[in-house]
Design an enzyme around this catalytic site. Structure first.
Site, PDB file in Angstrom:
ATOM      1  N   HIS A  77      35.773 -32.460  22.636  1.00 15.72           N
ATOM      2  CA  HIS A  77      37.197 -32.631  22.455  1.00 15.72           C
ATOM      3  C   HIS A  77      38.048 -31.595  23.316  1.00 15.72           C
ATOM      4  O   HIS A  77      38.793 -31.713  24.160  1.00 15.72           O
ATOM      5  CB  HIS A  77      37.938 -32.424  21.107  1.00 15.72           C
ATOM      6  CG  HIS A  77      39.389 -32.826  21.091  1.00 15.72           C
ATOM      7  ND1 HIS A  77      39.956 -33.800  21.316  1.00 15.72           N
ATOM      8  CD2 HIS A  77      40.074 -31.833  20.513  1.00 15.72           C
ATOM      9  CE1 HIS A  77      41.198 -33.528  20.730  1.00 15.72           C
ATOM     10  NE2 HIS A  77      41.436 -32.302  20.356  1.00 15.72           N
ATOM     11  N   GLN A  79      36.731 -29.797  25.995  1.00 15.38           N
ATOM     12  CA  GLN A  79      36.441 -30.231  27.419  1.00 15.38           C
ATOM     13  C   GLN A  79      37.416 -31.348  27.853  1.00 15.38           C
ATOM     14  O   GLN A  79      37.987 -31.118  28.979  1.00 15.38           O
ATOM     15  CB  GLN A  79      35.185 -30.567  27.476  1.00 15.38           C
ATOM     16  CG  GLN A  79      33.966 -29.420  27.394  1.00 15.38           C
ATOM     17  CD  GLN A  79      34.272 -28.370  28.338  1.00 15.38           C
ATOM     18  OE1 GLN A  79      34.309 -28.366  29.580  1.00 15.38           O
ATOM     19  NE2 GLN A  79      34.535 -27.169  27.820  1.00 15.38           N
ATOM     20  N   HIS A  81      40.351 -31.811  26.694  1.00 14.03           N
ATOM     21  CA  HIS A  81      41.657 -31.240  26.837  1.00 14.03           C
ATOM     22  C   HIS A  81      41.869 -30.489  28.255  1.00 14.03           C
ATOM     23  O   HIS A  81      42.877 -30.522  28.795  1.00 14.03           O
ATOM     24  CB  HIS A  81      41.926 -30.317  25.758  1.00 14.03           C
ATOM     25  CG  HIS A  81      42.739 -30.932  24.573  1.00 14.03           C
ATOM     26  ND1 HIS A  81      43.820 -31.102  24.413  1.00 14.03           N
ATOM     27  CD2 HIS A  81      42.092 -31.396  23.375  1.00 14.03           C
ATOM     28  CE1 HIS A  81      44.224 -31.855  23.411  1.00 14.03           C
ATOM     29  NE2 HIS A  81      43.252 -32.007  22.644  1.00 14.03           N
TER      30      HIS A  81
END
Length: 105
Positions: A77, A79, A81
């Site tokens: 998650h 990465q 973002h």
């Protein structure tokens, strides 16, 4: 997951989110013709992306040194973002440039 890795991952998520928000605010400022504010917001987005990259680099460095980390959904998650924020900021630069051109005509 140890506390240091968790902090790095949360730093990725937080700073990437800040960068994306600043990029969106930059677009809004450009739409209103406030290019000085747009440029300031893009600079803030870059600063947040730099902080996010520093968190990411810390994790990558540890792995390169043999300290393998269990990849969790939270890691993925974070990465996601970061990559989304980078892409969004790049698109924001192009949109703002288009607004600049339209205002000059």
């Amino acid at each position: 997951m140890d506390e240091q890795n968790l902090q790095a991952i949360m730093g990725l998520i937080m700073n990437a989110g800040n960068a994306k928000s600043d990029a969106m605010e930059a677009i809004q400022a450009a739409k209103e013709g406030n290019f000085e504010l747009a440029d300031e917001k893009l600079k803030a987005a870059d600063e947040s992306l730099t902080l996010a990259h520093q968190s990411q680099t810390g994790l990558l460095t540890k792995e390169a040194q043999g300290e393998n980390m269990t990849v969790t959904l939270l890691t993925v998650h974070s990465q996601d973002h970061l990559m989304t924020a980078i892409s969004f900021k790049d698109v924001a630069v192009e949109i703002i440039e288009l607004h600049r051109r339209l205002k000059q005509e």
